[in-house]
Write a protein that holds these residues in place. Structure first.
Motif, PDB file in Angstrom:
ATOM      1  N   LYS A 162      10.339   6.467  -5.307  1.00 35.60           N
ATOM      2  CA  LYS A 162       8.802   5.868  -5.530  1.00 35.60           C
ATOM      3  C   LYS A 162       8.754   6.988  -6.720  1.00 35.60           C
ATOM      4  O   LYS A 162       7.463   7.785  -6.048  1.00 35.60           O
ATOM      5  N   GLY A 163       9.260   7.429  -7.847  1.00 32.87           N
ATOM      6  CA  GLY A 163       8.840   7.989  -8.877  1.00 32.87           C
ATOM      7  C   GLY A 163       8.883   9.649  -7.581  1.00 32.87           C
ATOM      8  O   GLY A 163      10.667   9.926  -7.614  1.00 32.87           O
ATOM      9  N   SER A 164       8.168  10.425  -7.326  1.00 32.65           N
ATOM     10  CA  SER A 164       8.210  11.817  -6.760  1.00 32.65           C
ATOM     11  C   SER A 164       8.393  11.412  -5.283  1.00 32.65           C
ATOM     12  O   SER A 164       8.366  12.579  -4.222  1.00 32.65           O
ATOM     13  N   GLU A 165       8.268   9.891  -4.400  1.00 28.10           N
ATOM     14  CA  GLU A 165       8.030   9.886  -3.436  1.00 28.10           C
ATOM     15  C   GLU A 165       9.750   9.315  -3.063  1.00 28.10           C
ATOM     16  O   GLU A 165       9.617   8.817  -3.121  1.00 28.10           O
ATOM     17  N   TYR A 166       9.364  10.412  -1.711  1.00 27.71           N
ATOM     18  CA  TYR A 166      10.696   9.764  -0.483  1.00 27.71           C
ATOM     19  C   TYR A 166      10.135   7.910   0.310  1.00 27.71           C
ATOM     20  O   TYR A 166       9.131   8.616   1.383  1.00 27.71           O
ATOM     21  N   LEU A 167      11.515   7.424   0.147  1.00 32.70           N
ATOM     22  CA  LEU A 167      10.542   5.898   0.779  1.00 32.70           C
ATOM     23  C   LEU A 167      11.352   6.324   2.197  1.00 32.70           C
ATOM     24  O   LEU A 167      12.281   5.254   2.044  1.00 32.70           O
ATOM     25  N   ILE A 168      10.529   6.632   3.343  1.00 37.79           N
ATOM     26  CA  ILE A 168      11.212   6.701   4.486  1.00 37.79           C
ATOM     27  C   ILE A 168      11.864   4.646   5.160  1.00 37.79           C
ATOM     28  O   ILE A 168      11.251   4.112   4.318  1.00 37.79           O
ATOM     29  N   PRO A 169      13.191   4.567   5.556  1.00 39.31           N
ATOM     30  CA  PRO A 169      13.414   3.182   6.121  1.00 39.31           C
ATOM     31  C   PRO A 169      12.629   2.896   6.999  1.00 39.31           C
ATOM     32  O   PRO A 169      12.452   3.815   7.783  1.00 39.31           O
ATOM     33  N   GLU A 170      11.875   1.809   6.541  1.00 38.85           N
ATOM     34  CA  GLU A 170      11.442   1.040   8.169  1.00 38.85           C
ATOM     35  C   GLU A 170      11.922   0.973   8.879  1.00 38.85           C
ATOM     36  O   GLU A 170      11.034   0.805  10.123  1.00 38.85           O
ATOM     37  N   SER A 171      13.555   0.763   8.870  1.00 33.77           N
ATOM     38  CA  SER A 171      13.732   0.006  10.424  1.00 33.77           C
ATOM     39  C   SER A 171      14.098   0.812  11.400  1.00 33.77           C
ATOM     40  O   SER A 171      14.599   0.902  12.507  1.00 33.77           O
ATOM     41  N   VAL A 172      13.794   2.513  10.920  1.00 42.22           N
ATOM     42  CA  VAL A 172      13.596   3.779  12.014  1.00 42.22           C
ATOM     43  C   VAL A 172      12.276   4.101  12.307  1.00 42.22           C
ATOM     44  O   VAL A 172      11.518   4.201  11.637  1.00 42.22           O
ATOM     45  N   ASP A 173      11.978   4.541  13.298  1.00 45.63           N
ATOM     46  CA  ASP A 173      11.519   5.130  14.401  1.00 45.63           C
ATOM     47  C   ASP A 173      11.325   6.679  14.595  1.00 45.63           C
ATOM     48  O   ASP A 173      12.196   6.719  15.360  1.00 45.63           O
ATOM     49  N   LEU A 174      11.253   7.653  13.565  1.00 38.84           N
ATOM     50  CA  LEU A 174      11.420   8.897  13.709  1.00 38.84           C
ATOM     51  C   LEU A 174      10.627   9.168  14.663  1.00 38.84           C
ATOM     52  O   LEU A 174      11.596  10.340  15.811  1.00 38.84           O
TER      53      LEU A 174
END
Length: 312
Positions: A56-68
């Protein structure tokens, strides 16, 4: 904040091919594989199980389903990143240096920096990106986006890679699979089991069959010299070798430990640590380990490894 480290293509290949009872890809907290290329490139083909990271623009959107926080391996790739440091792009803007170059990071590194704030484990950046990995392992390209749990349960891993493009370690079923032989370009087999199969009919020079049971009193060490000679000869001929046993956990691992000690003139402990990184469920039985300690003395002139402190 977690550190960023390089992941070689062979490392990712082996991560994808680990097993417990089933493929480890079925474990929800085992691997998070992220593709930061554009949508067109991702849709055309990507590494199996990889998810595309949206922006989103220059922001990376981390997949919500992943608990890093819980994921063991978080691997990120772009098209062809080959450095964790800055790279330069031509630009006339005021941020550029005197040569008109702007310092930037590769997309995978930029995304990895964001991910590093959410995990305790290192974030792995695939060296050479998708271009290098897909060239080496073309059979792991896919257009499939969604993997159901039952599909991951049924995923059939390939043999793990011990010496890139030269030696693989697998099980009996993999050794019988024509697709595996073709994809990995296997030309010679070392069968360390009692089972027999239709390997190289009429071409016995390309098959070494070491008939040994997987029991504590089974004797495998008398075959070590012949095994090492067989593999050495085939590597000199440019052949790719698959070493396997019924499950690919005990007998074949013992055989490869003996070969690594011979080839590299190194201790059992060092060979063990290396092989364990390639195949994390390796487990030669105690009788084989005792024989490997004697082999270490033959290879190095002395016993160096302390079995109690170093291995199990």
């Amino acid at each position: 904040m977690a550190e960023l480290v390089f992941c070689e293509p062979t490392e990712l290949y082996n991560i994808l091919n680990q097993v417990s009872k089933l493929s480890r890809l079925a474990e929800p907290n085992y691997l998070c594989l992220l593709d930061v290329r554009n949508k067109w490139e991702y849709d055309e083909s990507h590494v199996i199980t990889a998810r595309r990271v949206k922006q989103k623009g220059s922001e990376y959107l981390i997949p919500e389903s992943v608990d890093l926080e819980c994921v063991k391996y978080c691997v990120v790739y772009d098209r062809n990143t080959s450095t964790l440091g800055v790279i330069f792009e031509e630009d006339d803007d005021e941020k550029s240096d005197k040569d008109g170059r702007v310092p930037v990071f590769g997309d995978a590194v930029e995304c990895g920096k964001v991910l590093s704030h959410f995990t305790r484990h290192p974030v792995y950046i695939l060296r050479g990106g998708y271009e290098r990995f897909s060239t080496m392992y073309h059979f792991f390209r896919t257009q499939k986006i969604i993997w159901m749990p039952q599909e991951l349960d049924a995923f059939q891993p390939y043999p793990v890679e011990i010496m890139p493009g030269k030696i693989y370690l697998g099980n009996f079923n993999q050794a019988c699979d024509p697709k595996v032989q073709k994809d990995l370009k296997i030309k010679a087999h070392v069968n360390v089991s009692m089972e027999t199969g239709p390997f190289f009919l009429g071409d016995a020079d390309k098959l070494l069959h070491i008939q040994v049971e997987d029991t504590l009193d089974a004797s495998i060490s008398p075959f070590f010299r012949h095994l090492c000679h067989f593999i050495d000869i085939h590597l000199e001929l440019g052949s790719v070798v698959l070493v396997f046993s019924k499950l690919g956990i005990s007998r074949s691992c013992a055989a490869l430990l003996a070969y690594l000690m011979h080839r590299n003139g190194q201790t059992l402990k060092r060979s063990w640590v290396y092989l364990k990184r390639c195949k994390n469920n390796m487990c030669p039985n105690q009788g084989f380990v005792n024989q490997l300690l004697l082999w270490e003395k033959i290879v190095l002139g002395d016993t160096v490894t302390d079995i109690l402190d170093s291995l199990y």
